[in-house]
Design a protein around this motif. Structure first.
Motif, PDB file in Angstrom:
ATOM      1  N   GLU A  81      88.097  -8.223  14.382  1.00  0.00           N
ATOM      2  CA  GLU A  81      88.963  -8.229  13.746  1.00  0.00           C
ATOM      3  C   GLU A  81      89.049  -9.199  12.792  1.00  0.00           C
ATOM      4  O   GLU A  81      88.638  -8.842  12.050  1.00  0.00           O
ATOM      5  N   LEU A  82      89.702  -9.797  13.737  1.00  0.00           N
ATOM      6  CA  LEU A  82      90.391 -11.294  12.620  1.00  0.00           C
ATOM      7  C   LEU A  82      89.355 -12.080  12.194  1.00  0.00           C
ATOM      8  O   LEU A  82      89.812 -12.497  10.905  1.00  0.00           O
ATOM      9  N   GLY A  83      87.925 -12.272  12.815  1.00  0.00           N
ATOM     10  CA  GLY A  83      87.160 -12.995  12.578  1.00  0.00           C
ATOM     11  C   GLY A  83      86.312 -12.283  11.091  1.00  0.00           C
ATOM     12  O   GLY A  83      86.102 -12.990   9.499  1.00  0.00           O
ATOM     13  N   ASP A  84      85.969 -10.380  11.053  1.00  0.00           N
ATOM     14  CA  ASP A  84      86.139 -10.174  10.116  1.00  0.00           C
ATOM     15  C   ASP A  84      86.362 -10.497   9.387  1.00  0.00           C
ATOM     16  O   ASP A  84      86.738 -10.916   7.346  1.00  0.00           O
ATOM     17  N   ARG A  85      88.240  -9.946   8.951  1.00  0.00           N
ATOM     18  CA  ARG A  85      89.114 -10.292   7.627  1.00  0.00           C
ATOM     19  C   ARG A  85      89.461 -11.571   7.362  1.00  0.00           C
ATOM     20  O   ARG A  85      89.698 -12.210   6.555  1.00  0.00           O
ATOM     21  N   LEU A  86      89.189 -12.754   8.632  1.00  0.00           N
ATOM     22  CA  LEU A  86      89.212 -13.919   7.883  1.00  0.00           C
ATOM     23  C   LEU A  86      88.039 -14.460   6.514  1.00  0.00           C
ATOM     24  O   LEU A  86      88.142 -15.483   5.493  1.00  0.00           O
ATOM     25  N   MET A  87      86.670 -14.122   7.676  1.00  0.00           N
ATOM     26  CA  MET A  87      85.384 -14.415   6.528  1.00  0.00           C
ATOM     27  C   MET A  87      85.680 -13.995   5.077  1.00  0.00           C
ATOM     28  O   MET A  87      84.894 -13.796   3.979  1.00  0.00           O
ATOM     29  N   HIS A  88      86.347 -12.796   5.178  1.00  0.00           N
ATOM     30  CA  HIS A  88      86.319 -11.959   3.353  1.00  0.00           C
ATOM     31  C   HIS A  88      87.554 -12.784   3.010  1.00  0.00           C
ATOM     32  O   HIS A  88      87.271 -13.034   1.955  1.00  0.00           O
ATOM     33  N   ARG A  89      87.988 -12.918   3.303  1.00  0.00           N
ATOM     34  CA  ARG A  89      89.396 -13.784   3.064  1.00  0.00           C
ATOM     35  C   ARG A  89      88.293 -15.225   2.529  1.00  0.00           C
ATOM     36  O   ARG A  89      88.822 -15.970   1.321  1.00  0.00           O
ATOM     37  N   TRP A  90      87.831 -15.943   3.455  1.00  0.00           N
ATOM     38  CA  TRP A  90      86.891 -17.038   3.149  1.00  0.00           C
ATOM     39  C   TRP A  90      86.114 -16.896   1.946  1.00  0.00           C
ATOM     40  O   TRP A  90      85.834 -17.403   1.477  1.00  0.00           O
ATOM     41  N   SER A  91      85.331 -15.768   1.589  1.00  0.00           N
ATOM     42  CA  SER A  91      84.113 -15.384   0.560  1.00  0.00           C
ATOM     43  C   SER A  91      84.993 -15.537  -0.609  1.00  0.00           C
ATOM     44  O   SER A  91      84.614 -15.572  -1.592  1.00  0.00           O
ATOM     45  N   GLU A  92      85.720 -14.522  -0.237  1.00  0.00           N
ATOM     46  CA  GLU A  92      86.630 -14.985  -2.047  1.00  0.00           C
ATOM     47  C   GLU A  92      86.686 -15.921  -2.071  1.00  0.00           C
ATOM     48  O   GLU A  92      86.891 -16.242  -3.730  1.00  0.00           O
ATOM     49  N   SER A  93      87.361 -17.087  -1.675  1.00  0.00           N
ATOM     50  CA  SER A  93      88.137 -18.333  -1.707  1.00  0.00           C
ATOM     51  C   SER A  93      86.670 -19.761  -1.898  1.00  0.00           C
ATOM     52  O   SER A  93      86.867 -20.143  -3.030  1.00  0.00           O
ATOM     53  N   HIS A  94      85.485 -19.132  -1.501  1.00  0.00           N
ATOM     54  CA  HIS A  94      84.492 -19.742  -1.439  1.00  0.00           C
ATOM     55  C   HIS A  94      83.981 -18.947  -3.351  1.00  0.00           C
ATOM     56  O   HIS A  94      83.521 -19.811  -4.358  1.00  0.00           O
ATOM     57  N   GLY A  95      84.102 -17.778  -3.149  1.00  0.00           N
ATOM     58  CA  GLY A  95      83.799 -17.487  -4.717  1.00  0.00           C
ATOM     59  C   GLY A  95      85.156 -17.913  -5.973  1.00  0.00           C
ATOM     60  O   GLY A  95      84.093 -18.799  -7.041  1.00  0.00           O
ATOM     61  N   ALA A  97      86.555 -20.695  -6.229  1.00  0.00           N
ATOM     62  CA  ALA A  97      86.289 -21.965  -6.094  1.00  0.00           C
ATOM     63  C   ALA A  97      84.464 -22.398  -6.512  1.00  0.00           C
ATOM     64  O   ALA A  97      84.583 -23.137  -7.688  1.00  0.00           O
ATOM     65  N   LEU A  98      83.668 -21.747  -6.202  1.00  0.00           N
ATOM     66  CA  LEU A  98      82.240 -21.944  -7.040  1.00  0.00           C
ATOM     67  C   LEU A  98      82.068 -21.469  -8.482  1.00  0.00           C
ATOM     68  O   LEU A  98      81.063 -21.253  -8.767  1.00  0.00           O
ATOM     69  N   ALA A  99      82.625 -20.485  -9.068  1.00  0.00           N
ATOM     70  CA  ALA A  99      83.089 -19.529 -10.091  1.00  0.00           C
ATOM     71  C   ALA A  99      83.492 -20.643 -10.787  1.00  0.00           C
ATOM     72  O   ALA A  99      82.671 -20.609 -12.112  1.00  0.00           O
ATOM     73  N   ALA A 100      84.671 -21.388 -10.686  1.00  0.00           N
ATOM     74  CA  ALA A 100      85.274 -22.383 -11.524  1.00  0.00           C
ATOM     75  C   ALA A 100      84.560 -23.718 -10.945  1.00  0.00           C
ATOM     76  O   ALA A 100      84.462 -24.357 -12.105  1.00  0.00           O
ATOM     77  N   ALA A 101      83.153 -23.847 -10.499  1.00  0.00           N
ATOM     78  CA  ALA A 101      82.264 -24.995 -10.240  1.00  0.00           C
ATOM     79  C   ALA A 101      81.243 -25.053 -11.899  1.00  0.00           C
ATOM     80  O   ALA A 101      80.130 -24.907 -11.315  1.00  0.00           O
ATOM     81  N   THR A 102      81.661 -25.063 -13.058  1.00  0.00           N
ATOM     82  CA  THR A 102      81.088 -25.062 -14.118  1.00  0.00           C
ATOM     83  C   THR A 102      80.155 -26.422 -14.556  1.00  0.00           C
ATOM     84  O   THR A 102      80.828 -26.818 -14.230  1.00  0.00           O
ATOM     85  N   GLN A 103      79.423 -26.033 -15.018  1.00  0.00           N
ATOM     86  CA  GLN A 103      78.241 -27.877 -15.104  1.00  0.00           C
ATOM     87  C   GLN A 103      79.363 -28.423 -16.352  1.00  0.00           C
ATOM     88  O   GLN A 103      78.597 -29.732 -16.100  1.00  0.00           O
ATOM     89  N   ASP A 116      90.927 -27.374  -4.597  1.00  0.00           N
ATOM     90  CA  ASP A 116      92.634 -26.414  -4.604  1.00  0.00           C
ATOM     91  C   ASP A 116      91.745 -25.586  -3.429  1.00  0.00           C
ATOM     92  O   ASP A 116      92.748 -25.517  -2.705  1.00  0.00           O
ATOM     93  N   PRO A 117      91.278 -24.930  -3.755  1.00  0.00           N
ATOM     94  CA  PRO A 117      91.412 -23.288  -3.507  1.00  0.00           C
ATOM     95  C   PRO A 117      90.365 -23.590  -1.974  1.00  0.00           C
ATOM     96  O   PRO A 117      91.408 -22.653  -0.562  1.00  0.00           O
ATOM     97  N   LEU A 118      90.032 -24.188  -1.359  1.00  0.00           N
ATOM     98  CA  LEU A 118      89.442 -24.517  -0.428  1.00  0.00           C
ATOM     99  C   LEU A 118      90.208 -24.702   0.617  1.00  0.00           C
ATOM    100  O   LEU A 118      90.429 -24.759   1.684  1.00  0.00           O
TER     101      LEU A 118
END
Length: 233
Positions: A81-95, A97-103, A116-118
């Motif tokens: 349960e803890l891993g699932d919740r942390l993974m959800h937050r991690w995915s949001e953090s990736h999202g 970060a990577l959404a801001a990674a415009t070329q 910074d967000p990671l």
């Protein structure tokens, strides 16, 4: 005078309507689960996953082991349960970060937007590293991390390919893998320090990554790199 009918289908002023009770019980249960997961995160960080016990988690949460078992049958279920919740937050953090990674971002701004967000996520969620990298972690958790990790590498490869359209896939994958390895090594140092030292290590990591990536992605002078030292006469 006969007593009014107080059947179960009629709520009195002192008795909540029946439909309100499950909502309150569910909210109370969610609060208890959050309390137990917060305690588990603290225990996992202090002792590691393998040495942690349900008794220690219950003690950290200030509840009895019996209360803990009402919500989780064992330590593995807590970790899931803890891993699932942390993974959800991690995915949001990736999202984020990577959404801001415009070329079209300059490399310095690109590094800020991605790193910074990671870094903030890992600082705010220390149990993530324990569950993702510690020994004897349940396989499902590590498999989910591997999936997210691969998604991050794929996105880094896409950014590099966008800047270097003629680069082979093998070279793009190599640059992405090296960039991520540098980030993970720098992150360990960042999380081991506090305050001004932590900020200094963040600047150093960005400087290292700038100097590695600038020949591939940048158009800026290395003298403008984050953390660059400029000698004055």
């Amino acid at each position: 005078m006969p007593e009014p009918n107080r059947s179960a289908n009629h709520a009195t002023p002192d008795t909540p309507a029946p439909e309100a009770r499950p909502v309150r019980r569910q909210a109370r249960g969610e609060r208890r689960i959050a309390q137990l997961l917060e305690a588990a995160a603290s225990v996992f960080c202090e002792t590691g996953y393998t040495a942690a016990s349900t008794n220690a988690i219950a003690r950290e949460a200030g509840v009895s082991p019996g209360t803990l078992y009402q919500y989780f049958p064992n330590k593995e279920a807590i970790a899931f349960e803890l891993g699932d919740r942390l993974m959800h937050r991690w995915s949001e953090s990736h999202g984020t970060a990577l959404a801001a990674a415009t070329q079209d971002l300059p490399l310095t701004q690109l590094l800020d937007a991605v790193l910074d967000p990671l870094i903030a996520f890992n600082y705010e969620n220390p149990a993530f590293a324990v569950l993702m990298h510690g020994p004897d972690i349940p396989g499902r958790i590590t498999q989910e991390f591997d999936t997210v990790h691969q998604g991050l590498l794929t996105r880094i490869e896409e950014i590099i390919s966008g800047h270097l359209p003629g680069t082979s896939r093998a070279e793009t994958a190599r640059i992405a893998a090296m960039s991520f390895a540098v980030f993970k090594a720098g992150l360990d140092l960042i999380l081991a320090h506090e305050g001004g030292e932590r900020a200094a290590y963040v600047a150093e990591l960005k400087s290292v990554m700038f100097r590695y990536l600038d020949p591939y992605l940048g158009e800026e002078s290395p003298a403008c790199a984050p953390g660059a030292r400029i000698d004055t006469p």
